[in-house]
Design an enzyme around this catalytic site. Structure first.
Site, PDB file in Angstrom:
ATOM      1  N   GLY A   1      -1.164  15.315  -6.549  1.00 11.91           N
ATOM      2  CA  GLY A   1      -0.367  14.232  -7.137  1.00 11.91           C
ATOM      3  C   GLY A   1       0.796  14.728  -7.974  1.00 11.91           C
ATOM      4  CB  SER A   2       2.628  13.033 -10.713  1.00 14.63           C
ATOM      5  OG  SER A   2       2.667  11.795 -10.071  1.00 14.63           O
ATOM      6  CB  THR A   3       0.020  17.894 -11.647  1.00 14.03           C
ATOM      7  OG1 THR A   3       0.110  18.936 -12.586  1.00 14.03           O
ATOM      8  CG2 THR A   3      -0.734  18.339 -10.425  1.00 14.03           C
TER       9      THR A   3
ATOM     10  CE  LYS B   1       6.469  12.702  -9.303  1.00 16.10           C
ATOM     11  NZ  LYS B   1       6.019  11.517 -10.012  1.00 16.10           N
TER      12      LYS B   1
END
Lengths: 574, 124
Positions: free
Chosen positions: A291-293, A295
């Site tokens: 997920g967003s980690t 990014k």
């Protein structure tokens, strides 16, 4: 010698002297014959003795192998993590047992859990050696001695004992009853050279030097305690965490729940809440869409490519369309965002635009450069290949930029974060102690020092103003920073909104990075009606509490001066 | 002459036989002692390994932490918070010379029957 005979009188022609000489010669011959005979008997006996093979094998296994020892495992401060203890094992010699019934009855008074029929069958017959029960305590040995049953005796065996119990289960692994490693670092040591040492009979007595591991048991304890706490606090089905020294690659702590008891390896196969196969090591052999980690990875790659600058702005007003799909933001701002804002608000739209600016093929090759498409070189044998598509289509590249559509292990993530904050120098993780000098030889530059500065700023910014602020509330003063990720899990064929995987990847202290950490909470629920279920509320808070506890142990003193944070801001943004 | 030599040789061999036997038995004794010692060492090493395992178990954070938790209330124990850490350089420097004027003022106040410190305590 008689030559002539005259009137039945033998006339001897030999002189008296010659006769005596002949007699002496004959005597000497007899003596020589006697001596040869005696020596022949002696050497025959010697050959007989030499040819006797003393049968020291126990049920086909050499005695040496059974009593073979393993080296003590120490943590980085010299505290024992695994030791050998000498325990008695009970064996029987059935051919010497006079009364089987009596022996069975008496033995069962001390060892009532032995099956009666099994024991009777075991003790009957003409065998020279059978195990009755292995790895007993000295107290039970004493009791069995007092029974006075003939034909029972003990062998001292080495048994592995893990004083830390379950806390470091996945690091240590386990050994089987013959003291051979079956999992974890124990198996790794056997695969390396210990098995060879044991097979030539060298691994005996105190000859083995203790092995220094990189683990810090105090940190390991705090991590474990927080993960156990998270299972009840957030009613999660699983949790895992790993902490790494960014400069040396040493793993200071690694835990994955649910786990098992290394002192009783069969617990590994026990069901957890009615579900099978849950006790595996989620850090090395679990692969996830993080997920967003992710990014952080996209930003590091894009900034390092030179096509994206930290001062750039991107239009995040509308979702990005791919055919039928539209990708939108979770905490949508729907305006033009700067690069730090994209990171801080965790904008999917912005991240896709940043990735597109970098170019999808270059993004894919950056993932190869940081080793996301191969398994991490690491001691633990429990490993699973990451799943990263060999070539990115537009949509896969877009979802990958915010951590969906590709699966990597948390160990990949912690190694990457460590490299990003360690001036861009990537170092392979290890469970053994490693000096900074040794580590420096293994450094692999993946991003530039300048990009590393910018990533550190972004991570700290997110802790001060973004989704990491709940973490920073606990870790205040330790200059920690990181990125949350709340990945929707695939249930059946679609992503589920209420089953999520919460991840927090972080590093501290960001003014002089020393440690990187990844915390993972599987299917967390709200702690109370006022709280949320996104990663900042669970994985973030756990990270904060861990940093708060371990930073003083690791010699990092709190510092509240704001100048440390302003120094992290890149010159272009001041 | 030969008789004398024979007598000497006989005596020597007799002494040799006695010596060899004595040596044999003393070696057997020593071997038995050695075996007994080795057994003892073995037992003691076994006990030592148990004691060492015990010691490392008792020293484990996993073992100490529950004890701390049990006595948390009685001993008023809490994890150290960030604010409780100080630095040597945060301490004020010692004054270069003793503040004699203030000391004189304090002493004269005490002489006249006023205790400024007591007043401070009462004021709070």
């Amino acid at each position: 010698m008689a030559l002539l005979t005259y009137d039945d009188v033998t006339i001897s022609l030999d002189g008296g002297r010659k006769r005596r000489a002949n007699l002496t010669k004959a005597r000497i011959r007899w003596v020589i014959a006697a001596l040869v005979l005696v020596f022949a008997v002696v050497s025959g006996r010697l050959i007989q003795l030499g040819a006797t093979v003393s049968d020291s094998a126990i049920e086909g296994v050499a005695r040496d192998v059974i009593t073979a020892t393993r080296p003590t495992l120490l943590d980085r401060n010299g505290l024992e993590m695994a030791v050998d203890i000498r325990v008695p094992s009970l064996f029987a010699e059935p051919r010497r047992i006079v009364d089987v019934e009596e022996a069975v009855a008496k033995l069962r008074t001390v060892l009532p859990d032995l099956d009666e029929d099994w024991l009777r069958k075991r003790l009957t017959g003409d065998k020279g050696f059978v195990w009755v029960k292995r790895e007993l305590t000295p107290a039970i040995k004493e009791k069995i001695f007092q029974l006075g049953v003939p034909g029972l005796d003990f062998v001292t065996e080495s048994k592995r004992f893990y004083p830390s119990g379950q806390e470091a289960a996945h690091i240590l692994g386990a050994v089987n009853i013959d003291n051979q490693g079956t999992m974890g670092i124990e198996k790794h040591m056997d695969d390396e050279d210990l098995a060879l040492l044991q097979s030539v009979g060298l691994a005996r007595g105190n000859a083995l030097k203790p092995v220094d591991l990189a683990i810090d048991l105090r940190v390991q304890h705090v991590l474990y305690e927080q993960l156990v706490d998270s299972l009840s606090r957030y009613k999660a089905i699983a949790a895992a965490g790993v902490m790494m020294d960014v400069q040396t690659g040493e793993i200071l702590a690694l835990a994955s729940l649910p786990d098992f008891d290394p002192n009783d390896p069969s617990t590994l196969f026990m069901d957890y809440n009615g579900v099978k196969n849950q006790r595996f090591n989620r850090i090395t052999s679990g692969i996830y869409e993080l997920g967003s980690t992710f990014k952080t990875v996209t930003m590091a790659g894009a900034l390092d490519s030179g096509r994206v600058k930290i001062t750039d702005q991107y239009d995040a007003r509308f979702g990005v369309r791919f055919g039928r799909f539209t990708i939108d933001d979770f905490h949508g701002k729907h305006r033009v965002l700067s690069v730090p804002e994209i990171y801080k608000y965790s904008s999917n739209i912005g991240t896709i635009k940043v990735m597109q600016q970098m170019g999808k093929d270059e993004f894919r090759s950056f993932l190869s450069r940081i080793g996301f498409d191969k398994s991490v070189p690491f001691e633990l044998p429990e490993m699973r290949q990451p799943k990263v598509p060999a070539k990115f289509s537009e949509i896969v590249a877009a979802t990958s930029s915010f951590g969906h559509g590709l699966s990597i292990s948390p160990l990949h993530m912690v190694r990457a974060v460590a490299a990003f904050v360690n001036d861009g120098k990537m170092v392979p993780p290890t469970l053994y102690k490693r000096s900074p000098e040794e580590a420096r030889k293994l450094y692999d530059p993946v991003i530039s020092s300048q990009t590393s500065q910018q990533v550190r700023y972004l991570m700290r910014l997110n802790a001060l103003e973004g989704s990491g602020s709940r973490m920073n509330k606990y870790a205040n003063g330790y200059r920690a920073g990181g990125k949350t990720g709340t990945a929707e899990k695939v249930v059946g064929k679609t992503y589920s909104a209420n089953k999520t995987l919460a991840v927090f990847s972080s590093a501290f202290p960001l003014d002089n990075p020393r440690y990187a950490m990844v915390i993972l909470v599987d299917e967390p629920q709200n702690e109370n009606p006022q709280s949320g279920h996104t990663a900042g509320w669970n994985a973030g808070e756990i990270t904060g509490r861990i940093v708060q506890r371990v930073a003083p142990m690791l010699g990092i003193s709190p510092d509240f001066s704001e100048v440390l944070d302003t120094e992290l801001v890149p010159a272009a943004l001041r | 002459m030969i008789k004398a030599i024979n007598a000497v040789l006989f005596c020597t061999s007799l002494a040799g036989v006695v010596g060899v036997y004595a040596l044999k038995y003393s070696v057997e004794d020593i071997a038995a002692d050695k075996a007994a010692l080795e057994r003892k060492i073995d037992i003691q090493q076994g006990e030592l390994s148990l004691l060492q395992a015990d010691w490392s178990y008792l020293n484990q954070p996993a073992h100490v932490a529950p004890i701390v938790a049990r006595h948390q209330e009685a001993l008023n124990l809490l994890p150290t918070s960030q604010e409780q850490f100080g630095r040597i350089d945060a301490l004020p420097m010692r004054p270069a010379a003793p503040d004699t004027a203030a000391l004189d003022a304090l002493l004269s106040a005490l002489d006249s029957g006023i205790d400024p410190i007591e007043q401070l305590i009462e004021a709070n």
